[in-house]
Design a protein around this motif. Structure first.
Motif, PDB file in Angstrom:
ATOM      1  N   THR A 350     -19.413   5.647   1.707  1.00 37.28           N
ATOM      2  CA  THR A 350     -18.024   6.063   1.525  1.00 37.28           C
ATOM      3  C   THR A 350     -17.321   5.103   0.579  1.00 37.28           C
ATOM      4  OG1 THR A 350     -17.981   6.994   3.749  1.00 37.28           O
ATOM      5  CG2 THR A 350     -15.856   6.534   2.728  1.00 37.28           C
ATOM      6  N   ASP A 351     -16.354   5.646  -0.192  1.00 35.78           N
ATOM      7  CA  ASP A 351     -15.554   4.814  -1.082  1.00 35.78           C
ATOM      8  C   ASP A 351     -14.109   4.828  -0.588  1.00 35.78           C
ATOM      9  OD1 ASP A 351     -14.815   3.221  -3.216  1.00 35.78           O
ATOM     10  OD2 ASP A 351     -14.343   4.946  -4.487  1.00 35.78           O
ATOM     11  N   TRP A 352     -13.513   3.654  -0.473  1.00 31.86           N
ATOM     12  CA  TRP A 352     -12.124   3.546  -0.040  1.00 31.86           C
ATOM     13  C   TRP A 352     -11.273   3.113  -1.234  1.00 31.86           C
ATOM     14  CZ3 TRP A 352     -16.264   1.999   2.920  1.00 31.86           C
ATOM     15  CH2 TRP A 352     -16.396   2.619   4.168  1.00 31.86           C
ATOM     16  N   ALA A 353     -10.326   3.963  -1.602  1.00 30.51           N
ATOM     17  CA  ALA A 353      -9.498   3.703  -2.782  1.00 30.51           C
ATOM     18  C   ALA A 353      -8.270   2.893  -2.394  1.00 30.51           C
ATOM     19  CB  ALA A 353      -9.075   5.020  -3.423  1.00 30.51           C
ATOM     20  N   ALA A 354      -7.756   2.126  -3.359  1.00 33.00           N
ATOM     21  CA  ALA A 354      -6.553   1.316  -3.136  1.00 33.00           C
ATOM     22  C   ALA A 354      -5.298   2.141  -3.409  1.00 33.00           C
ATOM     23  CB  ALA A 354      -6.579   0.088  -4.026  1.00 33.00           C
ATOM     24  N   GLU A 355      -4.253   1.862  -2.671  1.00 33.61           N
ATOM     25  CA  GLU A 355      -2.925   2.442  -2.894  1.00 33.61           C
ATOM     26  C   GLU A 355      -1.988   1.284  -3.238  1.00 33.61           C
ATOM     27  OE1 GLU A 355      -0.041   5.569  -2.870  1.00 33.61           O
ATOM     28  OE2 GLU A 355      -2.158   5.798  -2.323  1.00 33.61           O
ATOM     29  N   ARG A 356      -1.502   1.247  -4.469  1.00 32.54           N
ATOM     30  CA  ARG A 356      -0.576   0.191  -4.869  1.00 32.54           C
ATOM     31  C   ARG A 356       0.819   0.487  -4.292  1.00 32.54           C
ATOM     32  NH1 ARG A 356      -0.581  -3.541  -9.010  1.00 32.54           N
ATOM     33  NH2 ARG A 356      -2.761  -3.708  -8.342  1.00 32.54           N
ATOM     34  N   VAL A 357       1.397  -0.489  -3.629  1.00 35.71           N
ATOM     35  CA  VAL A 357       2.714  -0.311  -3.005  1.00 35.71           C
ATOM     36  C   VAL A 357       3.650  -1.411  -3.487  1.00 35.71           C
ATOM     37  CG1 VAL A 357       1.827   0.850  -0.939  1.00 35.71           C
ATOM     38  CG2 VAL A 357       1.984  -1.625  -0.953  1.00 35.71           C
ATOM     39  N   GLU A 358       4.919  -1.045  -3.639  1.00 40.93           N
ATOM     40  CA  GLU A 358       5.967  -1.989  -4.018  1.00 40.93           C
ATOM     41  C   GLU A 358       6.610  -2.561  -2.761  1.00 40.93           C
ATOM     42  OE1 GLU A 358       6.729  -3.002  -7.041  1.00 40.93           O
ATOM     43  OE2 GLU A 358       5.245  -1.683  -7.995  1.00 40.93           O
ATOM     44  N   LEU A 359       6.637  -3.876  -2.687  1.00 39.04           N
ATOM     45  CA  LEU A 359       7.211  -4.543  -1.512  1.00 39.04           C
ATOM     46  C   LEU A 359       8.621  -5.047  -1.765  1.00 39.04           C
ATOM     47  CD1 LEU A 359       4.087  -6.618  -0.387  1.00 39.04           C
ATOM     48  CD2 LEU A 359       4.793  -4.359   0.394  1.00 39.04           C
ATOM     49  N   GLY A 360       8.913  -5.491  -2.983  1.00 40.93           N
ATOM     50  CA  GLY A 360      10.224  -6.042  -3.283  1.00 40.93           C
ATOM     51  C   GLY A 360      10.251  -7.547  -3.105  1.00 40.93           C
ATOM     52  N   GLU A 361      11.464  -8.085  -3.138  1.00 41.38           N
ATOM     53  CA  GLU A 361      11.638  -9.531  -3.082  1.00 41.38           C
ATOM     54  C   GLU A 361      11.646 -10.049  -1.643  1.00 41.38           C
ATOM     55  OE1 GLU A 361      11.857 -13.248  -4.665  1.00 41.38           O
ATOM     56  OE2 GLU A 361      11.738 -11.384  -5.821  1.00 41.38           O
ATOM     57  N   VAL A 362      12.327  -9.342  -0.759  1.00 38.86           N
ATOM     58  CA  VAL A 362      12.444  -9.736   0.648  1.00 38.86           C
ATOM     59  C   VAL A 362      11.933  -8.570   1.500  1.00 38.86           C
ATOM     60  CG1 VAL A 362      13.997 -10.448   2.498  1.00 38.86           C
ATOM     61  CG2 VAL A 362      14.438 -11.199   0.141  1.00 38.86           C
ATOM     62  N   TRP A 363      11.016  -8.832   2.358  1.00 35.85           N
ATOM     63  CA  TRP A 363      10.438  -7.742   3.142  1.00 35.85           C
ATOM     64  C   TRP A 363       9.814  -8.244   4.454  1.00 35.85           C
ATOM     65  CZ3 TRP A 363       5.432  -9.236   3.583  1.00 35.85           C
ATOM     66  CH2 TRP A 363       4.836  -9.913   2.516  1.00 35.85           C
ATOM     67  N   THR A 364       9.567  -7.274   5.329  1.00 30.17           N
ATOM     68  CA  THR A 364       8.836  -7.478   6.584  1.00 30.17           C
ATOM     69  C   THR A 364       7.758  -6.416   6.679  1.00 30.17           C
ATOM     70  OG1 THR A 364      10.723  -8.440   7.772  1.00 30.17           O
ATOM     71  CG2 THR A 364       8.974  -7.464   9.109  1.00 30.17           C
ATOM     72  N   LEU A 365       6.531  -6.827   6.891  1.00 33.92           N
ATOM     73  CA  LEU A 365       5.400  -5.913   7.072  1.00 33.92           C
ATOM     74  C   LEU A 365       4.851  -6.054   8.485  1.00 33.92           C
ATOM     75  CD1 LEU A 365       3.240  -6.090   3.807  1.00 33.92           C
ATOM     76  CD2 LEU A 365       4.051  -4.004   4.921  1.00 33.92           C
ATOM     77  N   MET A 366       4.668  -4.938   9.166  1.00 38.79           N
ATOM     78  CA  MET A 366       4.067  -4.964  10.501  1.00 38.79           C
ATOM     79  C   MET A 366       2.802  -4.118  10.506  1.00 38.79           C
ATOM     80  SD  MET A 366       5.637  -4.130  14.279  1.00 38.79           S
ATOM     81  CE  MET A 366       5.253  -2.375  14.289  1.00 38.79           C
TER      82      MET A 366
END
Length: 434
Positions: A350-366
């Motif tokens: 299987t091949d897993w492709a990347a998804e480019r995402v914009e986070l910005g300057e200040v952020w929280t990721l959960m």
């Protein structure tokens, strides 16, 4: 003493009244109610069993009765403690009579092999108090019996009703205290062992030099377990990229927990060796296929490669829920998941492709596992789901919660909505920037 039955007469309204007993007759009945070997001792009280009598205890006497002390079915002392007597001629019969209602065992040490008999009794009834009797001259054997595990010993000439019932009560309470102390010791040792395992198996983030704050919470679904099938990790490589991942092995047993640890360690080693993206996931799938106990076992995974400037990230999803992104001036939302691939171990090559995402300057990721979103809400079968989770986290962020406080509040609220402990593993990773 044995409970005495005083003659009664019927009053004008039919009430039972005790007819006064002559002093000589009453004294004779008291003497008969005592142990045969001590009928010269008179205890206070009339020996009747009434509503105020203390809870009864059961004594199992094993072996011969060298003093003839246990020819009565019950003893009753001045405090109201009643002791029921049960007799066993030998250890084989005692094993048959050992039931949950036996509070204490009395074993007479009268032969060369009796200490071995005591050891057998202790093996047969590890949670029951044990008393031994010896001759007054055999103090050393009595002391050895206590060292072996008996709660106390009595000399045969001490088998008075008051003395014996007091010794039984003492032995029972001492055994209870010993068991409680043993459980406390076992719990303390287990906690220390779990702490050592936790330090060895749960990851320490390698984020030196990164402008990020890290928090994580982990709750295994298995009762009294340290680890479940969920796993996570976060490392920063020399080029400044921060790699974060979270995963979930299907199932809840120790084999799944062990496989989760193996995948986490393999991910860290491969990441530090320079692998990333689809190549890393393909290699992890090979690890899973070689290490799993069953071909049906699979694992979901969410991986993020955060650029050195912290403003963008490449997202890889292998059958796993998409992370939540929040920040000032924006509504918390799930990252895109349209290009996600299958879980590890489901499909070959299987091949897993990347998804480019914009986070910005200040952020929280959960990042989270599905144990957080599959808890029930209300009385029916409705689940919290990702939409409910987004609303829950949004409200807590609006209330000013951040870092570990946010994760603690999230798990607590999900448990409350579920109206009890969550049955699935829960892992949460929080990364804050700015």
């Amino acid at each position: 003493m044995v409970a005495s039955q005083c003659p009664t007469t019927t009053g004008p309204r039919g009430e039972g009244r005790t007819r006064p007993m002559p002093t000589t007759e009453r004294h004779t009945e008291q003497q008969q109610a005592m142990l045969p070997s001590q009928r010269q001792e008179t205890l206070p009280g009339d020996g009747r069993l009434g509503p105020a009598a203390a809870p009864a205890l059961t004594l199992l006497v094993i072996g011969e009765d060298p003093t003839g002390a246990f020819t009565v079915p019950d003893l009753l002392d001045a405090s109201g403690t009643r002791v029921r007597i049960r007799r066993a001629r030998n250890l084989t019969e005692a094993e048959r009579l050992l039931r949950d209602d036996v509070h204490c065992i009395l074993l007479d040490l009268s032969g060369e092999a009796e200490l071995e008999g005591l050891r057998r009794v202790l093996r047969l009834a590890p949670a029951t108090a044990v008393l031994v009797t010896t001759s007054e001259a055999d103090t050393e054997r009595a002391a050895e019996a206590v060292r072996v595990g008996a709660q106390d010993y009595l000399h045969r000439d001490e088998l008075r009703a008051s003395h014996l019932t007091r010794a039984i009560r003492y032995a029972v309470e001492r055994k209870r205290a010993d068991l409680v102390q043993r459980r406390l010791t076992e719990a303390r040792l287990l906690a220390q062992e779990n702490s050592r395992l936790e330090r060895g198996l749960l990851p320490r983030p390698l984020l030196e030099g990164a402008d990020l704050r890290f928090a994580a919470r982990y709750r295994p679904g298995r009762s009294r377990a340290l680890l479940g099938g969920d796993f996570y990790d976060t490392v920063r490589t020399p080029d400044g990229t921060v790699h974060a991942m979270i995963g979930d092995v299907c199932g809840h047993g120790p084999d799944e927990a062990a496989l989760g640890v193996e995948l986490r360690i393999a991910w860290r080693a491969l990441t530090l060796a320079g692998l990333s993206g689809g190549t890393l996931l393909a290699t992890l799938q090979q690890v899973l296929e070689n290490e799993r106990q069953d071909d049906e076992i699979f694992a979901t995974l969410c991986a993020l490669d955060i650029a050195p400037d912290g403003r963008t990230a490449d997202l890889y999803l292998a059958g796993h829920p998409s992370p939540l992104l929040a920040g000032p001036g924006r509504v918390p939302q799930l990252l895109p998941y349209e290009h996600g691939g299958p879980a590890l171990g489901l499909l070959p090559e299987t091949d897993w492709a990347a998804e480019r995402v914009e986070l910005g300057e200040v952020w929280t990721l959960m990042l989270y596992t599905d144990g957080l979103i599959e808890g029930r809400i209300g009385q029916g079968n409705q689940r919290l789901g990702q939409d409910g989770m987004v609303q829950l986290i949004s409200a807590q962020l609006a209330a000013g919660l951040r870092g570990e406080d946010l994760l603690d509040a999230a798990v607590t609220e999900v448990r409350e909505l579920n109206a009890g402990e969550l049955t699935d593993d829960v892992a949460l990773v929080l990364l804050d920037r700015g």
